[in-house]
Design a protein around this motif. Structure first.
Motif, mmCIF file in Angstrom:
data_model
loop_
_atom_site.group_PDB
_atom_site.id
_atom_site.type_symbol
_atom_site.label_atom_id
_atom_site.label_comp_id
_atom_site.label_asym_id
_atom_site.label_seq_id
_atom_site.Cartn_x
_atom_site.Cartn_y
_atom_site.Cartn_z
ATOM 1 N N SER A 55 -11.690 1.165 5.143
ATOM 2 C CA SER A 55 -11.364 2.974 5.869
ATOM 3 C C SER A 55 -9.944 3.246 5.507
ATOM 4 C CB SER A 55 -11.519 3.161 6.972
ATOM 5 O OG SER A 55 -10.924 2.785 7.604
ATOM 6 N N ARG A 56 -9.457 2.062 5.199
ATOM 7 C CA ARG A 56 -8.068 2.603 4.101
ATOM 8 C C ARG A 56 -8.068 2.690 2.774
ATOM 9 N NH1 ARG A 56 -3.781 2.554 8.241
ATOM 10 N NH2 ARG A 56 -2.598 2.002 6.280
ATOM 11 N N TRP A 57 -8.651 1.854 2.398
ATOM 12 C CA TRP A 57 -8.790 1.966 0.940
ATOM 13 C C TRP A 57 -9.512 3.156 -0.094
ATOM 14 C CZ3 TRP A 57 -11.809 -3.737 0.011
ATOM 15 C CH2 TRP A 57 -10.283 -5.101 0.251
ATOM 16 N N PHE A 58 -9.815 3.715 0.847
ATOM 17 C CA PHE A 58 -10.952 5.293 -0.246
ATOM 18 C C PHE A 58 -10.607 6.254 0.749
ATOM 19 C CE2 PHE A 58 -13.513 1.193 -1.017
ATOM 20 C CZ PHE A 58 -12.938 1.114 -2.159
ATOM 21 N N THR A 59 -10.331 7.678 0.320
ATOM 22 C CA THR A 59 -10.505 8.717 0.839
ATOM 23 C C THR A 59 -11.190 9.079 1.514
ATOM 24 O OG1 THR A 59 -10.768 9.641 -1.122
ATOM 25 C CG2 THR A 59 -8.388 9.362 -0.128
ATOM 26 N N ILE A 63 5.512 -13.176 -18.950
ATOM 27 C CA ILE A 63 5.085 -11.691 -18.550
ATOM 28 C C ILE A 63 5.441 -10.842 -19.626
ATOM 29 C CG2 ILE A 63 4.857 -9.902 -17.141
ATOM 30 C CD1 ILE A 63 3.539 -12.606 -15.683
ATOM 31 N N THR A 64 4.403 -9.978 -20.746
ATOM 32 C CA THR A 64 4.811 -8.929 -21.755
ATOM 33 C C THR A 64 4.945 -7.322 -20.745
ATOM 34 O OG1 THR A 64 2.672 -7.992 -22.030
ATOM 35 C CG2 THR A 64 3.509 -10.620 -23.461
ATOM 36 N N SER A 65 4.760 -6.981 -19.893
ATOM 37 C CA SER A 65 4.813 -6.171 -18.959
ATOM 38 C C SER A 65 3.902 -6.092 -18.665
ATOM 39 C CB SER A 65 3.517 -4.695 -19.520
ATOM 40 O OG SER A 65 2.062 -4.971 -20.482
ATOM 41 N N LEU A 66 3.924 -4.908 -17.034
ATOM 42 C CA LEU A 66 3.737 -5.130 -15.457
ATOM 43 C C LEU A 66 3.085 -4.001 -15.432
ATOM 44 C CD1 LEU A 66 6.623 -6.867 -13.900
ATOM 45 C CD2 LEU A 66 4.150 -7.766 -13.828
ATOM 46 N N THR A 67 2.168 -3.201 -14.498
ATOM 47 C CA THR A 67 1.283 -2.476 -14.134
ATOM 48 C C THR A 67 1.412 -3.012 -12.679
ATOM 49 O OG1 THR A 67 0.121 -1.767 -16.175
ATOM 50 C CG2 THR A 67 -0.304 -0.524 -13.680
ATOM 51 N N LEU A 68 1.655 -2.492 -12.257
ATOM 52 C CA LEU A 68 1.658 -2.330 -10.093
ATOM 53 C C LEU A 68 0.733 -1.419 -10.054
ATOM 54 C CD1 LEU A 68 5.680 -3.603 -10.044
ATOM 55 C CD2 LEU A 68 3.793 -5.086 -10.124
ATOM 56 N N CYS A 69 0.205 -1.412 -9.014
ATOM 57 C CA CYS A 69 -0.399 -0.263 -8.209
ATOM 58 C C CYS A 69 -0.898 -0.882 -6.779
ATOM 59 C CB CYS A 69 -2.374 -0.199 -9.021
ATOM 60 S SG CYS A 69 -2.255 -0.405 -10.231
ATOM 61 N N CYS A 70 -0.379 0.564 -6.190
ATOM 62 C CA CYS A 70 -0.440 0.867 -5.115
ATOM 63 C C CYS A 70 0.010 -0.748 -4.530
ATOM 64 C CB CYS A 70 -2.239 0.926 -4.538
ATOM 65 S SG CYS A 70 -2.760 2.623 -5.082
ATOM 66 N N THR A 71 1.687 -0.710 -4.666
ATOM 67 C CA THR A 71 1.747 -1.871 -3.668
ATOM 68 C C THR A 71 3.538 -1.592 -3.437
ATOM 69 O OG1 THR A 71 2.441 -4.373 -4.495
ATOM 70 C CG2 THR A 71 2.728 -2.591 -6.159
ATOM 71 N N SER A 72 3.993 -2.847 -2.923
ATOM 72 C CA SER A 72 4.666 -2.849 -2.455
ATOM 73 C C SER A 72 5.906 -4.271 -2.209
ATOM 74 C CB SER A 72 5.061 -2.707 -0.722
ATOM 75 O OG SER A 72 5.958 -2.022 0.154
ATOM 76 N N ALA A 73 7.434 -3.203 -2.195
ATOM 77 C CA ALA A 73 8.368 -4.767 -2.906
ATOM 78 C C ALA A 73 8.999 -5.033 -0.907
ATOM 79 C CB ALA A 73 9.828 -4.815 -3.594
ATOM 80 N N ASN A 74 8.068 -4.758 -0.440
ATOM 81 C CA ASN A 74 8.775 -4.857 1.069
ATOM 82 C C ASN A 74 7.903 -3.943 2.386
ATOM 83 O OD1 ASN A 74 10.937 -4.368 3.422
ATOM 84 N ND2 ASN A 74 10.760 -5.900 3.603
ATOM 85 N N PHE A 75 7.957 -4.469 3.655
ATOM 86 C CA PHE A 75 7.489 -3.115 4.267
ATOM 87 C C PHE A 75 8.298 -3.897 6.524
ATOM 88 C CE2 PHE A 75 3.587 -5.698 2.664
ATOM 89 C CZ PHE A 75 2.830 -4.085 2.141
ATOM 90 N N PRO A 76 9.093 -2.335 5.809
ATOM 91 C CA PRO A 76 10.301 -2.327 7.080
ATOM 92 C C PRO A 76 9.666 -2.767 8.151
ATOM 93 C CG PRO A 76 10.341 -0.882 5.129
ATOM 94 C CD PRO A 76 9.255 -1.157 4.824
ATOM 95 N N ASP A 77 8.347 -1.859 8.519
ATOM 96 C CA ASP A 77 8.187 -2.492 10.003
ATOM 97 C C ASP A 77 6.676 -2.923 9.486
ATOM 98 O OD1 ASP A 77 6.657 -2.226 11.826
ATOM 99 O OD2 ASP A 77 5.927 -0.164 12.207
ATOM 100 N N THR A 78 6.606 -4.519 10.227
ATOM 101 C CA THR A 78 5.761 -5.697 10.217
ATOM 102 C C THR A 78 4.842 -5.787 10.802
ATOM 103 O OG1 THR A 78 7.198 -7.389 11.020
ATOM 104 C CG2 THR A 78 7.789 -7.063 8.496
ATOM 105 N N HIS A 119 -5.893 3.375 -1.365
ATOM 106 C CA HIS A 119 -5.392 1.793 -1.510
ATOM 107 C C HIS A 119 -5.366 1.583 -3.107
ATOM 108 C CE1 HIS A 119 -2.350 -1.062 -0.726
ATOM 109 N NE2 HIS A 119 -3.794 -1.924 -0.676
ATOM 110 N N LEU A 120 -7.110 1.636 -2.970
ATOM 111 C CA LEU A 120 -7.706 1.132 -3.949
ATOM 112 C C LEU A 120 -8.366 2.598 -5.504
ATOM 113 C CD1 LEU A 120 -8.016 -1.469 -2.416
ATOM 114 C CD2 LEU A 120 -10.034 -1.788 -3.103
ATOM 115 N N ALA A 121 -6.628 2.606 -5.715
ATOM 116 C CA ALA A 121 -7.135 3.878 -6.657
ATOM 117 C C ALA A 121 -7.507 2.995 -8.072
ATOM 118 C CB ALA A 121 -5.646 4.092 -7.216
ATOM 119 N N THR A 122 -7.178 2.088 -8.771
ATOM 120 C CA THR A 122 -8.421 1.464 -9.606
ATOM 121 C C THR A 122 -9.637 2.574 -9.507
ATOM 122 O OG1 THR A 122 -8.657 -1.072 -8.874
ATOM 123 C CG2 THR A 122 -6.537 -0.409 -10.440
ATOM 124 N N ILE A 123 -10.251 1.675 -8.217
ATOM 125 C CA ILE A 123 -11.364 1.969 -7.969
ATOM 126 C C ILE A 123 -12.552 3.993 -7.657
ATOM 127 C CG2 ILE A 123 -14.240 1.388 -6.492
ATOM 128 C CD1 ILE A 123 -12.606 -1.695 -5.619
#
Length: 258
Positions: free
Chosen positions: A146-150, A107-122, A235-239
């Motif tokens: 409905s959660r993907w876009f404002t 991996i040369t670089s990482l772009t991490l969009c709208c993501t998580s390293a953990n979900f404390p409440d599963t 959530h889908l900020a890239t769109i």
């Protein structure tokens, strides 16, 4: 679990640096269409469908993030690619984090969009798994999207919302459920410090799924040298914020291309 051959689209100049685009749970590689034109001016762009999604195989579940990352590495090997820039949104970002710590030489670089390293409440994943197991993925599509876009953006772009709902509804039930099982147990917080690739975290200011606090903040504080950019999107900020997201992705990947 053995790697599967991921369905992918490979575009752009053959002699350019490579960027891989990896999407969210319930999406297909079509979610990256807003980025393709700009990125292919500078990069060879490879868009992928996760296992259990789009045109990729649907092996028996449950899956783990190691399985999804193993599929990505197998694809890079098949294409003869030693090192790539990785841009992932939501589940695709989780795959990127796994690769960044466990296969840092790729991996040369990482772009991490709208993501998580953990979900404390599963709870959300337990409920989603139960719902898919009992009624399939299609009935959940409208609520998920409905959660993907404002609401305001969704009202102004009904065609995009309808297409996104088709992505979710068209995801095989077995694949969607097995990926939910991977997300339910996902916890990469202790490995964030092992990521050495230059890392950009993009978050949506009104993202209900992986909000800035605590999700983006945890990643930025855990990955050495990571920086955070917050866009006016869900959530889908890239769109929803495509132009700004594309600019950030392009600038970050280009600054560290080899």
């Amino acid at each position: 679990m053995s790697a599967v051959a991921l369905h992918h689209v490979d575009e752009g100049p053959r002699d350019a640096p490579v960027i891989v685009l990896s999407g969210s749970l319930g999406s297909t590689l079509e979610m990256w269409r807003p980025q393709v034109a700009a990125l292919t001016e500078r990069f060879r762009v490879i868009r992928v469908d996760h296992r259990g999604h789009g045109g990729s195989p649907v092996p028996p579940g449950p899956y783990t993030m190691a399985d999804l990352a193993g599929d990505a590495l197998a694809l890079l090997d098949d294409l003869g690619l030693d090192r790539v820039a990785w841009c992932g949104l939501s589940m695709g970002g989780m795959v990127g984090m796994y690769l960044g710590s466990e296969a840092p030489d790729r991996i040369t670089s990482l772009t991490l969009c709208c993501t998580s390293a953990n979900f404390p409440d599963t709870t959300v994943w337990k409920e989603r798994i139960a719902a898919v197991a009992s009624g399939g993925t299609a009935p959940l599509a409208e609520g998920i999207v409905s959660r993907w876009f404002t609401p305001e953006w969704a009202a102004a772009h009904p065609d995009v919302v309808a297409e996104a709902a088709k992505w979710v509804a068209g995801t095989p039930d077995e694949g969607y459920l097995a990926c939910c099982q991977a997300l339910e147990v996902w916890d990469h917080r202790e490995r964030l410090g092992a990521i050495t690739a230059p890392t950009l975290v993009i978050a949506g200011a009104t993202d209900p799924s992986t909000p800035v606090e605590p999700h983006a903040r945890t990643i930025v504080e855990g990955v050495p040298g990571a920086r955070l950019e917050v866009l006016d999107a869900a959530h889908l900020a890239t769109i929803e914020a495509a132009d700004e997201a594309t600019r950030l992705i392009l600038e970050h990947a280009a600054a560290h291309a080899v």
